[in-house]
Design an enzyme around this catalytic site. Structure first.
Site, mmCIF file in Angstrom:
data_model
loop_
_atom_site.group_PDB
_atom_site.id
_atom_site.type_symbol
_atom_site.label_atom_id
_atom_site.label_comp_id
_atom_site.label_asym_id
_atom_site.label_seq_id
_atom_site.Cartn_x
_atom_site.Cartn_y
_atom_site.Cartn_z
ATOM 1 N N ASN A 1 2.446 0.371 6.394
ATOM 2 C CA ASN A 1 1.280 1.245 6.528
ATOM 3 C C ASN A 1 0.029 0.389 6.297
ATOM 4 O OD1 ASN A 1 -0.691 3.184 6.377
ATOM 5 N ND2 ASN A 1 -0.005 4.058 4.429
ATOM 6 N N LYS B 1 -2.990 1.187 6.703
ATOM 7 C CA LYS B 1 -4.135 2.003 6.273
ATOM 8 C C LYS B 1 -5.394 1.621 7.073
ATOM 9 C CE LYS B 1 -2.045 2.194 1.739
ATOM 10 N NZ LYS B 1 -2.184 2.620 0.382
ATOM 11 N N HIS C 1 0.716 11.505 3.973
ATOM 12 C CA HIS C 1 0.496 10.459 2.969
ATOM 13 C C HIS C 1 -0.393 11.032 1.853
ATOM 14 C CE1 HIS C 1 -0.826 6.733 1.101
ATOM 15 N NE2 HIS C 1 0.202 6.143 1.708
ATOM 16 N N GLU D 1 -2.801 9.863 0.313
ATOM 17 C CA GLU D 1 -4.240 9.644 0.498
ATOM 18 C C GLU D 1 -4.824 10.717 1.418
ATOM 19 O OE1 GLU D 1 -4.004 5.531 1.691
ATOM 20 O OE2 GLU D 1 -3.381 5.012 -0.348
ATOM 21 N N GLU E 1 6.897 8.507 -2.308
ATOM 22 C CA GLU E 1 5.835 7.624 -2.775
ATOM 23 C C GLU E 1 5.154 8.228 -4.003
ATOM 24 O OE1 GLU E 1 4.442 4.919 0.604
ATOM 25 O OE2 GLU E 1 3.224 6.704 0.668
ATOM 26 N N GLY F 1 -0.632 1.314 -4.381
ATOM 27 C CA GLY F 1 -1.798 0.432 -4.438
ATOM 28 C C GLY F 1 -2.225 0.070 -5.840
ATOM 29 N N SER G 1 3.716 -0.029 -4.096
ATOM 30 C CA SER G 1 3.688 -1.427 -4.558
ATOM 31 C C SER G 1 5.004 -2.155 -4.344
ATOM 32 C CB SER G 1 3.239 -1.489 -6.026
ATOM 33 O OG SER G 1 1.961 -0.894 -6.171
#
Ligand code: PEP
Length: 256
Positions: free
Chosen positions: A9, A11, A99, A101, A171, A177, A217
């Site tokens: 991904n 991003k 996701h 985010e 996730e 991140g 991560s």
């Protein structure tokens, strides 16, 4: 029994030219024999989807391309959005949905995730459905029930045939991140619960054949421990997928 998948991904990273260069680096570095054993997907920003596909087609490299988001309607007055037919038109095979985010910053809900999953399946694009708990939900002790409810909502109304094209990505938000990876046992606990949820919803065959990825991560230093877990079938990788050598190493571990 389940072919591993490693999905990158990217991003909102890499301009068009950088995306082309990174795709070409992957073509040069990833071993062809590993691509027979692992499904590899890269998810660049929308503006670079076709560029990445052109590099991969030209190089005859078996890496698939995925979008990072999609709208559930085919066309219309939805400024800034892209649709499933637009993805299929240029050869996009996968799409990340839900996701964290997007859930946190762009008001994505369980309901819109479900609409997107259904639109993708109708249009023959394979969804990678993201679920995961925040740190406060984990600390409360409700991670399993929270994540299973997300799975239940995202996959509502699907049948066994649909599920053959669905991948789930677990996730934990606190690991994305942040450099803080879930311990393999923590990730396994939730991935096993997700598989249990699939068993309840769709039965044994779907539960045993659906891929569940871990994301948060993942990097060369921790991939082996995570991939050793029974219910982890690969990774959804952010930061490390932007470094061709690191992504190549993750693919090598998945191919073992
Ligand atoms: C992600 O964005 O899905 C992700 C897992 O990111 P990172 O690997 O950087 O934590």
């Amino acid at each position: 029994m389940r072919k591993p998948m490693m999905a990158g991904n990217w991003k909102m990273n890499m301009n068009y030219h950088e995306a082309v260069v990174l795709t070409q680096e992957l073509c040069n570095r990833v071993k062809r024999k590993d691509l027979d054993k692992v499904d590899v997907v890269i998810c660049p920003p929308a503006i670079s989807l076709r560029g990445a596909l052109t590099v991969l087609d030209f190089d005859k490299t078996k890496i698939s391309v995925g979008a990072q988001n999609v709208h559930w309607e085919d066309h219309g007055a939805f400024t800034g959005e892209i649709s499933v037919p637009m993805l299929t038109d240029i050869g996009v095979e996968y799409c990340i949905v839900g996701h964290s985010e997007r859930r946190e910053m762009f008001a994505e809900t369980d309901e819109t995730v479900n609409l997107k999953v259904k639109a993708l399946l109708d249009g023959k694009v394979k969804p990678i459905v993201c679920v995961g708990e925040s740190l406060s939900i984990r600390d409360e002790g409700s991670a399993v029930s929270y994540v299973c409810a997300q799975v239940n909502a995202a996959l509502a109304g699907l049948d066994d045939i649909d599920m053959a094209n669905v991948t789930i990505a677990y996730e934990p938000i606190w690991a994305i991140g942040t450099g803080r990876t879930a311990l393999p046992e923590q990730a396994q606990e939730i991935c096993a619960a997700i598989r249990g949820q699939l068993r309840t919803m769709f039965g044994d065959e779907v539960a045993d054949s659906t891929r569940i990825l871990y994301g948060g991560s993942m990097k060369p230093a921790n991939v082996e421990g995570l991939m050793a877990m029974e219910d982890i079938d690969g990774g959804l990788i952010g930061g490390a997928s932007l470094i061709s050598n690191d992504f190549k190493e993750l693919i090598e571990v998945a191919a073992r």
